[in-house]
Design a protein around this motif. Structure first.
Motif, mmCIF file in Angstrom:
data_model
loop_
_atom_site.group_PDB
_atom_site.id
_atom_site.type_symbol
_atom_site.label_atom_id
_atom_site.label_comp_id
_atom_site.label_asym_id
_atom_site.label_seq_id
_atom_site.Cartn_x
_atom_site.Cartn_y
_atom_site.Cartn_z
ATOM 1 N N GLY A 137 2.296 -22.061 -23.092
ATOM 2 C CA GLY A 137 3.361 -21.472 -22.298
ATOM 3 C C GLY A 137 4.289 -22.553 -21.797
ATOM 4 N N ILE A 138 5.471 -22.131 -21.357
ATOM 5 C CA ILE A 138 6.391 -23.073 -20.728
ATOM 6 C C ILE A 138 6.709 -22.512 -19.347
ATOM 7 C CG2 ILE A 138 8.643 -24.193 -20.816
ATOM 8 C CD1 ILE A 138 8.519 -23.766 -23.898
ATOM 9 N N LEU A 139 6.351 -23.290 -18.354
ATOM 10 C CA LEU A 139 6.604 -22.885 -16.981
ATOM 11 C C LEU A 139 7.923 -23.507 -16.549
ATOM 12 C CD1 LEU A 139 5.508 -21.575 -14.342
ATOM 13 C CD2 LEU A 139 4.503 -23.807 -13.813
ATOM 14 N N ARG A 140 8.822 -22.684 -16.007
ATOM 15 C CA ARG A 140 10.120 -23.182 -15.559
ATOM 16 C C ARG A 140 10.208 -23.010 -14.060
ATOM 17 N NH1 ARG A 140 11.712 -19.220 -20.244
ATOM 18 N NH2 ARG A 140 11.501 -20.618 -22.024
ATOM 19 N N LEU A 141 10.545 -24.072 -13.388
ATOM 20 C CA LEU A 141 10.538 -24.068 -11.932
ATOM 21 C C LEU A 141 11.815 -24.652 -11.351
ATOM 22 C CD1 LEU A 141 7.050 -25.695 -11.139
ATOM 23 C CD2 LEU A 141 7.613 -23.267 -10.999
ATOM 24 N N ILE A 142 12.278 -24.047 -10.253
ATOM 25 C CA ILE A 142 13.302 -24.686 -9.433
ATOM 26 C C ILE A 142 12.568 -25.036 -8.142
ATOM 27 C CG2 ILE A 142 15.564 -24.448 -8.328
ATOM 28 C CD1 ILE A 142 16.077 -23.598 -11.078
ATOM 29 N N VAL A 143 12.632 -26.299 -7.768
ATOM 30 C CA VAL A 143 11.831 -26.733 -6.619
ATOM 31 C C VAL A 143 12.695 -27.408 -5.561
ATOM 32 C CG1 VAL A 143 9.706 -26.997 -7.942
ATOM 33 C CG2 VAL A 143 11.327 -28.894 -7.819
ATOM 34 N N SER A 144 12.099 -27.620 -4.396
ATOM 35 C CA SER A 144 12.856 -28.223 -3.294
ATOM 36 C C SER A 144 13.146 -29.703 -3.540
ATOM 37 C CB SER A 144 12.083 -28.037 -1.981
ATOM 38 O OG SER A 144 10.799 -28.618 -2.106
ATOM 39 N N ASP A 145 12.267 -30.390 -4.294
ATOM 40 C CA ASP A 145 12.494 -31.816 -4.558
ATOM 41 C C ASP A 145 12.126 -32.111 -6.009
ATOM 42 O OD1 ASP A 145 12.457 -34.580 -4.763
ATOM 43 O OD2 ASP A 145 11.693 -34.860 -2.721
ATOM 44 N N PHE A 146 13.143 -32.103 -6.849
ATOM 45 C CA PHE A 146 12.919 -32.247 -8.295
ATOM 46 C C PHE A 146 12.187 -33.546 -8.644
ATOM 47 C CE2 PHE A 146 13.998 -33.694 -12.507
ATOM 48 C CZ PHE A 146 13.842 -32.559 -13.290
ATOM 49 N N GLU A 147 12.703 -34.677 -8.153
ATOM 50 C CA GLU A 147 12.147 -35.979 -8.541
ATOM 51 C C GLU A 147 10.690 -36.125 -8.143
ATOM 52 O OE1 GLU A 147 13.471 -37.879 -10.642
ATOM 53 O OE2 GLU A 147 15.494 -36.999 -10.631
ATOM 54 N N LYS A 148 10.411 -35.700 -6.915
ATOM 55 C CA LYS A 148 9.054 -35.830 -6.402
ATOM 56 C C LYS A 148 8.097 -34.955 -7.223
ATOM 57 C CE LYS A 148 7.320 -36.025 -1.677
ATOM 58 N NZ LYS A 148 7.466 -35.289 -0.400
ATOM 59 N N ALA A 149 8.542 -33.737 -7.520
ATOM 60 C CA ALA A 149 7.712 -32.816 -8.292
ATOM 61 C C ALA A 149 7.451 -33.381 -9.686
ATOM 62 C CB ALA A 149 8.406 -31.458 -8.394
ATOM 63 N N LYS A 150 8.494 -33.899 -10.308
ATOM 64 C CA LYS A 150 8.370 -34.422 -11.663
ATOM 65 C C LYS A 150 7.390 -35.593 -11.702
ATOM 66 C CE LYS A 150 10.836 -36.101 -15.628
ATOM 67 N NZ LYS A 150 12.027 -36.614 -16.249
ATOM 68 N N GLU A 151 7.568 -36.498 -10.765
ATOM 69 C CA GLU A 151 6.722 -37.692 -10.716
ATOM 70 C C GLU A 151 5.245 -37.316 -10.554
ATOM 71 O OE1 GLU A 151 6.279 -41.175 -7.467
ATOM 72 O OE2 GLU A 151 8.338 -40.504 -7.865
ATOM 73 N N ASN A 152 4.990 -36.408 -9.616
ATOM 74 C CA ASN A 152 3.599 -36.059 -9.358
ATOM 75 C C ASN A 152 2.972 -35.228 -10.483
ATOM 76 O OD1 ASN A 152 3.114 -37.397 -6.846
ATOM 77 N ND2 ASN A 152 4.469 -35.907 -5.881
ATOM 78 N N LEU A 153 3.774 -34.383 -11.110
ATOM 79 C CA LEU A 153 3.233 -33.604 -12.228
ATOM 80 C C LEU A 153 2.936 -34.518 -13.412
ATOM 81 C CD1 LEU A 153 5.481 -30.427 -11.995
ATOM 82 C CD2 LEU A 153 2.995 -30.504 -11.731
ATOM 83 N N LYS A 154 3.820 -35.488 -13.649
ATOM 84 C CA LYS A 154 3.592 -36.429 -14.745
ATOM 85 C C LYS A 154 2.322 -37.229 -14.494
ATOM 86 C CE LYS A 154 6.663 -38.807 -17.026
ATOM 87 N NZ LYS A 154 7.878 -39.535 -17.447
ATOM 88 N N ALA A 155 2.175 -37.642 -13.229
ATOM 89 C CA ALA A 155 0.973 -38.395 -12.872
ATOM 90 C C ALA A 155 -0.265 -37.522 -13.060
ATOM 91 C CB ALA A 155 1.073 -38.875 -11.433
ATOM 92 N N GLY A 156 -0.074 -36.227 -12.923
ATOM 93 C CA GLY A 156 -1.198 -35.302 -13.113
ATOM 94 C C GLY A 156 -1.449 -34.958 -14.573
ATOM 95 N N GLY A 157 -0.713 -35.614 -15.467
ATOM 96 C CA GLY A 157 -0.976 -35.441 -16.892
ATOM 97 C C GLY A 157 -0.177 -34.336 -17.569
ATOM 98 N N PHE A 158 0.834 -33.830 -16.903
ATOM 99 C CA PHE A 158 1.624 -32.771 -17.527
ATOM 100 C C PHE A 158 2.835 -33.339 -18.247
ATOM 101 C CE2 PHE A 158 -0.734 -30.369 -14.359
ATOM 102 C CZ PHE A 158 -1.067 -29.233 -15.053
#
Ligand SMILES: [Zn+2]
Lengths: 435, 143
Positions: free
Chosen positions: B43-64
């Motif tokens: 699946g592809i999850l699409r999100l609009i979030v309050s802080d894009f950079e922070k979300a991206k960094e932490n998700l990448k660190a989480g292996g996504f």
């Protein structure tokens, strides 16, 4: 029946004397005509005249499948191109296939050896052979075909595929012998059953199966379902094709190697040392009579052992134990050789995918299945489903095109492929446990 | 008028979606809008979030595997035909909507719909020309 009584029942001493003469001859031929071997022998300081006894074979260099690839397509041929009458090739990615060439005499010898094999399996001139090995670059179809004609049996060149039609013709023509991969025989059985045809009720009495590893439990299943005697045939295109060794129907304990044409050894795959008679190890074959592409000490990667005790069938040739495994990670999927490295090359060539992949081999309805799991990375990721699906189909198409096998590609999350000591586990073969 | 959307690759395995929301919660990132498109495998999850950079960094660190996609948030009047007139306008201009989904919060009286166009710049130009209200990213992230 023994097709070639003279050569198949030679006293060991005479057989070994013949092997030595032929070994000396082939070493001289490749030294003279194949620059690759001349260089290798010169590096080892070995001259053809150094081969004084059969055990001197250990002085000779090994040949690897990679050597054939490195000299693609014709670099290891020992005769000029006008003397080659046929080419066969094993699958490979572009430029990575192995190509073998046969002279007129090679084709004649091959036919003879397959005729010997068919006879050993119990086939006679009165038999109808439903030959479902693929015809084409693959050696299976044409190899069996020429042997059947040499023997004088009737061959039905049905080739691979079109399973419903195969079931219909098997019934209508009343074939008594079937030749194909062992897994295909079971697939055909199931397909026939769905059409209301019970192969057990048909005249077919012998099945000669090869080109992929199979277990004794699979043999028992085939024999009881199809109501036939299932015989194991061994061969590989680099050496010749089917007919290098055959089980005799009478004893069914090991495959008789056609030793007047092939010198077999068992080695330790790690050290390359030749092992004692009866030890288990990697089968290595030197072609003694091949003219087109003679090979010295070709490493088959198949694990077996040799037994030179006389067989109750009357043959004096050594028997190799049924191949139970391989010393490398080559996979045989529906009769096609697949190396993980080939898949890796295809992935890299397909949009520069990372080499984090895993091959899952299974068997559904008696046919091998291949699933290729590929870890996705940012470079190829898309927010749109259709783009990712297109990527999957592209990989599937490339695998089909270059390797000739149908695979299903599945994108997975990064780091989701199991790793042991940092190395991704490349292959999960579930066929053994399912068989 | 552009909005940054996070796109995340998800295998269809139990708990993967929850893993994403857990990482975002732990990072103190709020989800403003989301949509999930899936096949039988992934699946592809699409999100609009309050802080894009922070979300991206932490998700990448989480292996996504995470991607950035530019989307447009359009206000659609809350009356019959509101969405239809916008879609027709886009169709006439030969701009394709790759996908769209509704924004969770209401912006005043109007609904907010997130659009992914094949030609984003042309789409924005067209919508502006026709006085269709769009919500800028900065506003949307804080909604
Ligand atoms: Zn025998």
């Amino acid at each position: 029946m023994i097709f070639d009584v003279e050569h198949e029942t030679l006293p060991r001493e005479e057989l070994e004397a013949l092997q030595l003469r032929r070994l000396q001859n082939v070493v001289a031929r490749v030294y003279e005509n194949v620059p690759f071997y001349r260089k290798k022998l010169d590096e080892l300081g070995v001259k053809p005249t150094h081969i004084q006894k059969l055990s001197d074979v250990t002085l000779l260099p090994f040949t690897e499948k990679q050597d054939l690839r490195n000299h693609y397509p014709f670099g290891l041929f020992a005769v000029s191109r006008e003397n080659i009458v046929r080419l066969h090739s094993s699958s490979g990615t572009t430029g990575k296939a192995t190509v073998v060439g046969y002279t007129k005499r090679d084709i004649k010898n091959w036919g003879q050896l397959v005729a010997r094999s068919l006879a050993a399996a119990g086939v006679t001139t009165g038999d109808f052979i439903h030959n479902a090995y693929g015809y084409g670059l693959f050696t299976g179809g044409l190899g069996v075909h020429y042997g059947a004609e040499e023997l004088g049996a009737t061959v039905i060149p049905i080739s691979g595929g079109g399973t419903r039609r195969q079931a219909m013709l098997l019934r209508d023509f009343g074939a008594t012998v079937i030749t194909c991969t062992p897994s295909y025989s079971l697939h055909l059985f199931e397909a026939a059953k769905e059409m209301g045809i019970d192969i057990k009720e048909l005249p077919v009495r012998i099945g000669i199966f090869g080109a992929e590893p199979w277990t004794d439990s699979m043999r028992a299943e085939i024999e009881s379902k199809l109501g036939i005697t299932a015989i194991d045939i061994y061969g590989l295109s680099e050496i010749m094709g089917p007919g290098v060794a055959i089980e005799c129907a009478k004893v069914k304990k090991g495959l008789h190697i056609q030793e007047d044409h092939f010198l077999a050894e068992i080695i330790d795959s790690d050290t390359g040392e030749q092992l004692k008679p009866g030890d288990k190890g990697e089968l290595v074959i030197t072609t003694l009579t091949k003219e087109g592409i003679p090979l010295l000490r070709y490493r088959t990667r198949d694990i077996s052992r040799l037994n030179t005790a006389p067989c109750r069938c009357g043959r004096t040739t050594a028997r190799m134990e049924r191949v139970t495994g391989r010393s490398d990670d080559m996979l045989i999927i529906r009769g096609v050789n697949v190396f993980p490295s080939q898949i890796e090359t295809i992935l890299l060539e397909t949009d520069g995918l990372t080499p984090h992949y895993q091959l899952i081999v299974g068997r559904i309805n008696n046919l091998d299945t291949l699933e290729v799991r590929v870890e996705i990375d940012e470079a190829v990721f898309s927010d749109q489903i259709k783009n990712l699906q297109r990527l999957e189909s592209k990989i599937e198409k490339n695998i089909k095109e270059f390797l000739g096998v149908t695979a299903r590609c599945k994108l997975v999350e990064p780091k989701s492929i199991e790793r042991s000591e940092g190395k991704a586990k490349r292959i999960i073969d579930m066929r053994q446990s399912q068989a | 008028m552009k909005v940054d959307q996070l796109s995340i690759f998800l295998e269809n395995r139990a708990g993967r979606l929850a893993e994403v929301t857990r990482i975002l919660a732990d990072s103190g990132v709020n989800i403003r809008a989301l949509s999930l498109a899936d096949t039988s495998d992934f699946g592809i999850l699409r999100l609009i979030v309050s802080d894009f950079e922070k979300a991206k960094e932490n998700l990448k660190a989480g292996g996504f595997t995470v991607g950035r996609t530019t989307v447009v948030a359009v206000e659609v009047t809350d009356k019959p035909g509101g969405l239809n007139s916008i879609l027709e306008m886009l169709r006439d201009a030969k701009i394709n909507v790759e996908y769209m989904y509704a924004f969770v919060n209401q912006s005043g009286a109007n609904a907010v719909i997130i659009f992914r166009f094949d030609r984003t710049d042309q789409a924005i130009e067209l919508l502006q020309k026709n006085n269709i209200a769009m919500v800028p990213g900065e506003t949307l992230y804080k909604m």
